[in-house]
Design a protein around this motif. Sequence first.
Motif, PDB file in Angstrom:
ATOM      1  N   GLY A 128       0.816  -1.209  -0.062  1.00 19.52           N
ATOM      2  CA  GLY A 128       0.012   0.126   0.112  1.00 19.52           C
ATOM      3  C   GLY A 128       1.025   1.242   0.118  1.00 19.52           C
ATOM      4  N   LEU A 129       2.017   1.344   0.481  1.00 16.86           N
ATOM      5  CA  LEU A 129       3.163   2.359   0.499  1.00 16.86           C
ATOM      6  C   LEU A 129       3.696   2.299  -0.898  1.00 16.86           C
ATOM      7  CD1 LEU A 129       4.777   1.566   4.094  1.00 16.86           C
ATOM      8  CD2 LEU A 129       2.925   3.399   3.470  1.00 16.86           C
ATOM      9  N   GLY A 130       3.574   1.529  -1.821  1.00 16.89           N
ATOM     10  CA  GLY A 130       4.094   1.419  -3.275  1.00 16.89           C
ATOM     11  C   GLY A 130       5.209   0.759  -3.381  1.00 16.89           C
ATOM     12  N   TRP A 131       5.581  -0.252  -2.636  1.00 14.59           N
ATOM     13  CA  TRP A 131       6.790  -1.036  -2.883  1.00 14.59           C
ATOM     14  C   TRP A 131       6.297  -2.282  -2.947  1.00 14.59           C
ATOM     15  CZ3 TRP A 131       8.912  -5.636  -1.572  1.00 14.59           C
ATOM     16  CH2 TRP A 131      10.388  -5.603  -2.009  1.00 14.59           C
ATOM     17  N   LYS A 132       6.803  -2.924  -3.908  1.00 16.71           N
ATOM     18  CA  LYS A 132       6.568  -4.589  -4.544  1.00 16.71           C
ATOM     19  C   LYS A 132       8.067  -5.103  -4.656  1.00 16.71           C
ATOM     20  CE  LYS A 132       2.094  -5.221  -5.871  1.00 16.71           C
ATOM     21  NZ  LYS A 132       1.814  -6.276  -5.210  1.00 16.71           N
ATOM     22  N   ALA A 133       8.096  -6.281  -4.371  1.00 13.92           N
ATOM     23  CA  ALA A 133       9.317  -7.103  -4.839  1.00 13.92           C
ATOM     24  C   ALA A 133       9.680  -7.122  -6.326  1.00 13.92           C
ATOM     25  CB  ALA A 133       9.353  -8.482  -4.189  1.00 13.92           C
ATOM     26  N   ARG A 134      10.788  -7.024  -6.719  1.00 11.17           N
ATOM     27  CA  ARG A 134      11.296  -7.046  -7.956  1.00 11.17           C
ATOM     28  C   ARG A 134      11.839  -8.344  -8.584  1.00 11.17           C
ATOM     29  NH1 ARG A 134      14.796  -1.539  -8.253  1.00 11.17           N
ATOM     30  NH2 ARG A 134      13.619  -0.316  -6.947  1.00 11.17           N
ATOM     31  N   MET A 135      12.610  -9.037  -7.777  1.00 13.74           N
ATOM     32  CA  MET A 135      13.119 -10.436  -8.089  1.00 13.74           C
ATOM     33  C   MET A 135      12.263 -11.573  -8.212  1.00 13.74           C
ATOM     34  SD  MET A 135      16.010 -11.754  -8.984  1.00 13.74           S
ATOM     35  CE  MET A 135      17.508 -10.690  -8.264  1.00 13.74           C
ATOM     36  N   SER A 136      12.025 -12.051  -9.229  1.00 18.93           N
ATOM     37  CA  SER A 136      11.236 -13.231  -9.276  1.00 18.93           C
ATOM     38  C   SER A 136      11.847 -14.341  -8.453  1.00 18.93           C
ATOM     39  CB  SER A 136      10.862 -13.628 -10.667  1.00 18.93           C
ATOM     40  OG  SER A 136      11.895 -14.329 -11.271  1.00 18.93           O
ATOM     41  N   LEU A 137      11.309 -15.405  -8.124  1.00 19.92           N
ATOM     42  CA  LEU A 137      11.741 -16.436  -7.463  1.00 19.92           C
ATOM     43  C   LEU A 137      12.737 -17.414  -8.376  1.00 19.92           C
ATOM     44  CD1 LEU A 137      12.088 -18.258  -4.768  1.00 19.92           C
ATOM     45  CD2 LEU A 137       9.972 -19.542  -5.441  1.00 19.92           C
TER      46      LEU A 137
END
Length: 153
Positions: A128-137
């Motif tokens: 909700g703050l605007g951050w998401k993981a970038r590296m796929s597993l």
Amino acid sequence: MEKLPTCLYRPNDNFDLETSHVMPALIRTFHEVKVNDKPEVVVWGTGKPLREFMHVNDMADTCVFLMENYDFSEVGEFVNIGVGEDVTISELVELIKEIVGFEGKINYDTSKPDGTPRKLMDVSKLNGLGWKARMSLKDGIKETYGWYQDQIK
């Protein structure tokens, strides 16, 4: 949702089979079985427990993002850091098998413990703050396995 840390992994991880966590242990095991031309890999438990895996670069990126953009009074005292998705151990095993290129059989030793049934962070506040993981597993495992291969040459 559990209140347990996300499983972190990275190049330069601990690949010692006695003291490592599940990801580097599986990478090393699959690699050794493949190069020694063994027919099978034995995995502890049923393969059903769920785990969330986060590359350390995403963890570091999250920390910098929070330090640069938010005061704790804006987001609350705690913010869970994770990717917000989990996979079964058997899904992880199949992914590592593919990346390493092992073509043999996988056997689950159900006499061994599974551990905690599920470890997943609720990252809705972080997202909700605007951050998401970038590296796929998959990409993270490829990078980690590539590093491991370079170290054992």
